[in-house]
Design a protein around this motif. Structure first.
Motif, PDB file in Angstrom:
ATOM      1  N   ALA A  47     -23.551  24.738  42.833  1.00 56.90           N
ATOM      2  CA  ALA A  47     -22.229  24.115  42.845  1.00 56.90           C
ATOM      3  C   ALA A  47     -22.194  22.960  41.858  1.00 56.90           C
ATOM      4  N   PHE A  48     -21.056  22.816  41.181  1.00 59.79           N
ATOM      5  CA  PHE A  48     -20.858  21.751  40.200  1.00 59.79           C
ATOM      6  C   PHE A  48     -19.982  20.645  40.784  1.00 59.79           C
ATOM      7  N   PRO A  49     -20.476  19.411  40.839  1.00 56.14           N
ATOM      8  CA  PRO A  49     -19.611  18.298  41.257  1.00 56.14           C
ATOM      9  C   PRO A  49     -18.455  18.095  40.276  1.00 56.14           C
ATOM     10  N   ASP A  50     -17.448  17.338  40.739  1.00 55.05           N
ATOM     11  CA  ASP A  50     -16.187  17.195  39.997  1.00 55.05           C
ATOM     12  C   ASP A  50     -16.263  16.378  38.711  1.00 55.05           C
ATOM     13  N   PHE A  51     -17.113  15.368  38.657  1.00 47.03           N
ATOM     14  CA  PHE A  51     -17.075  14.407  37.554  1.00 47.03           C
ATOM     15  C   PHE A  51     -18.369  14.469  36.750  1.00 47.03           C
ATOM     16  N   VAL A  52     -18.268  14.342  35.423  1.00 47.86           N
ATOM     17  CA  VAL A  52     -19.455  14.401  34.562  1.00 47.86           C
ATOM     18  C   VAL A  52     -19.557  13.179  33.664  1.00 47.86           C
ATOM     19  N   VAL A  53     -20.797  12.784  33.406  1.00 51.44           N
ATOM     20  CA  VAL A  53     -21.119  11.787  32.382  1.00 51.44           C
ATOM     21  C   VAL A  53     -21.945  12.540  31.352  1.00 51.44           C
ATOM     22  N   VAL A  54     -21.413  12.672  30.142  1.00 57.26           N
ATOM     23  CA  VAL A  54     -22.045  13.482  29.100  1.00 57.26           C
ATOM     24  C   VAL A  54     -22.706  12.571  28.074  1.00 57.26           C
ATOM     25  N   SER A  55     -24.023  12.766  27.880  1.00 58.30           N
ATOM     26  CA  SER A  55     -24.755  12.050  26.828  1.00 58.30           C
ATOM     27  C   SER A  55     -24.844  12.967  25.622  1.00 58.30           C
ATOM     28  N   LEU A  56     -24.294  12.500  24.500  1.00 61.26           N
ATOM     29  CA  LEU A  56     -24.290  13.300  23.276  1.00 61.26           C
ATOM     30  C   LEU A  56     -25.525  12.999  22.437  1.00 61.26           C
ATOM     31  N   LYS A  57     -25.912  13.944  21.590  1.00 63.74           N
ATOM     32  CA  LYS A  57     -27.078  13.763  20.715  1.00 63.74           C
ATOM     33  C   LYS A  57     -26.853  12.632  19.715  1.00 63.74           C
ATOM     34  N   GLY A  59     -25.800   9.821  20.471  1.00 59.71           N
ATOM     35  CA  GLY A  59     -26.032   8.556  21.162  1.00 59.71           C
ATOM     36  C   GLY A  59     -24.807   8.091  21.933  1.00 59.71           C
ATOM     37  N   ASN A  60     -23.655   8.671  21.673  1.00 61.38           N
ATOM     38  CA  ASN A  60     -22.430   8.328  22.385  1.00 61.38           C
ATOM     39  C   ASN A  60     -22.414   8.969  23.764  1.00 61.38           C
ATOM     40  N   MET A  61     -21.528   8.464  24.608  1.00 56.56           N
ATOM     41  CA  MET A  61     -21.342   9.027  25.944  1.00 56.56           C
ATOM     42  C   MET A  61     -19.852   9.263  26.164  1.00 56.56           C
ATOM     43  N   THR A  62     -19.549  10.248  26.977  1.00 60.65           N
ATOM     44  CA  THR A  62     -18.167  10.508  27.353  1.00 60.65           C
ATOM     45  C   THR A  62     -18.146  10.952  28.806  1.00 60.65           C
ATOM     46  N   THR A  63     -17.007  10.749  29.452  1.00 63.05           N
ATOM     47  CA  THR A  63     -16.884  11.119  30.863  1.00 63.05           C
ATOM     48  C   THR A  63     -15.616  11.938  31.068  1.00 63.05           C
ATOM     49  N   GLY A  64     -15.549  12.611  32.188  1.00 58.77           N
ATOM     50  CA  GLY A  64     -14.346  13.374  32.506  1.00 58.77           C
ATOM     51  C   GLY A  64     -14.545  14.250  33.721  1.00 58.77           C
ATOM     52  N   ASN A  65     -13.486  14.933  34.105  1.00 58.63           N
ATOM     53  CA  ASN A  65     -13.546  15.876  35.214  1.00 58.63           C
ATOM     54  C   ASN A  65     -14.072  17.217  34.717  1.00 58.63           C
ATOM     55  N   PHE A  66     -15.007  17.789  35.452  1.00 57.46           N
ATOM     56  CA  PHE A  66     -15.588  19.073  35.076  1.00 57.46           C
ATOM     57  C   PHE A  66     -14.556  20.185  35.246  1.00 57.46           C
ATOM     58  N   ILE A  67     -14.343  20.964  34.172  1.00 60.65           N
ATOM     59  CA  ILE A  67     -13.412  22.095  34.210  1.00 60.65           C
ATOM     60  C   ILE A  67     -14.182  23.418  34.114  1.00 60.65           C
ATOM     61  N   ASP A  68     -15.051  23.534  33.093  1.00 59.19           N
ATOM     62  CA  ASP A  68     -15.728  24.813  32.851  1.00 59.19           C
ATOM     63  C   ASP A  68     -16.952  24.582  31.972  1.00 59.19           C
ATOM     64  N   GLN A  91     -26.745  16.349  24.791  1.00 57.57           N
ATOM     65  CA  GLN A  91     -28.145  16.159  25.166  1.00 57.57           C
ATOM     66  C   GLN A  91     -28.315  16.399  26.665  1.00 57.57           C
ATOM     67  N   SER A  92     -27.442  15.779  27.478  1.00 59.24           N
ATOM     68  CA  SER A  92     -27.536  15.969  28.932  1.00 59.24           C
ATOM     69  C   SER A  92     -26.181  15.741  29.592  1.00 59.24           C
ATOM     70  N   ILE A  93     -26.067  16.281  30.801  1.00 61.52           N
ATOM     71  CA  ILE A  93     -24.851  16.121  31.603  1.00 61.52           C
ATOM     72  C   ILE A  93     -25.288  15.664  32.988  1.00 61.52           C
ATOM     73  N   GLU A  94     -24.751  14.541  33.434  1.00 57.66           N
ATOM     74  CA  GLU A  94     -25.030  14.065  34.791  1.00 57.66           C
ATOM     75  C   GLU A  94     -23.765  14.276  35.618  1.00 57.66           C
ATOM     76  N   PHE A  95     -23.933  14.857  36.805  1.00 55.78           N
ATOM     77  CA  PHE A  95     -22.796  15.168  37.665  1.00 55.78           C
ATOM     78  C   PHE A  95     -22.674  14.121  38.763  1.00 55.78           C
ATOM     79  N   LYS A  96     -21.413  13.758  39.078  1.00 57.38           N
ATOM     80  CA  LYS A  96     -21.154  12.716  40.081  1.00 57.38           C
ATOM     81  C   LYS A  96     -19.952  13.094  40.925  1.00 57.38           C
TER      82      LYS A  96
END
Length: 197
Positions: A47-57, A59-68, A91-96
């Motif tokens: 199962a995928f939680p609703d919210f993601v914190v995305v670490s890009l290669k 070095g930037n980060m972005t957040t949002g609601n998980f869609i697909d 690089q990585s996705i953390e789910f919250k």
């Protein structure tokens, strides 16, 4: 004599061509290998939680609601805008946040309903986490728009990883806590939190 010899040769050729030839047993061997391979694979529901914190290669980060999530990109939405982030940039996705828990392994959750209850991910953080490394991304079958997916695991892995796989079952739901993508964008490392349905 020549004629008799040619008749004998001709009948020999005809006889040989009419003889039954043994069929090779390769096809049954391949079928048994295919069945053997199916037995070595285990499918678990994640199962995928609703919210993601995305670490890009970058070095930037972005957040949002998980869609697909598909073979090419992660789709998220933020403040009414939907965007796709190519996997080769992640690089990585953390789910919250919250996660939908399906009642059983045959349910695919897209929204909260009588078969899919919503719980907070923090309620399950104390559970023992399972880390699965070098899983081919194609082994994660996500149904478009769904918050649950099937993960196919090969049980012919190292003993330590095999023990982790044995602990996973469809009697529990396995929440994805984080997902790391390797340089090629084809292999992932998953951190799963098993929890009761």
């Amino acid at each position: 004599m020549k004629r008799l010899l040619s008749v004998l040769l001709l009948s020999t050729v005809v006889t040989v061509s009419n003889m039954a030839v043994a069929t090779p047993s390769l096809s049954s061997f391949l079928v048994s290998q295919e069945n053997k391979q199916e037995n070595l694979n285990k499918k678990i529901q994640v199962a995928f939680p609703d919210f993601v914190v995305v670490s890009l290669k970058s070095g930037n980060m972005t957040t949002g609601n998980f869609i697909d999530l598909n073979q090419r990109s992660l789709i998220i939405s933020f403040k009414g805008y939907t965007t796709g982030i190519p996997l080769n940039e992640i690089q990585s996705i953390e789910f919250k946040d919250k996660v939908l828990i399906p009642a059983n392994e045959t349910i695919i959750c897209q929204q909260r309903n009588s078969q899919c209850r919503q719980v907070s991910l923090t309620q399950n953080q104390a559970q023992k986490q399972t880390i699965l490394e070098d899983i081919p991304l194609i082994n994660l079958s996500l149904f478009q728009g769904a918050k649950t997916a099937l993960l196919t695991l090969n049980e012919q892995l190292e003993d330590e990883v095999n023990e982790s796989i044995d602990e996973l079952s469809n009697e529990r739901i396995n929440i994805i806590n984080s997902l790391e993508i390797n340089e090629s964008g084809e292999l992932i490392t998953l951190t799963l939190i098993p929890t009761e349905r």
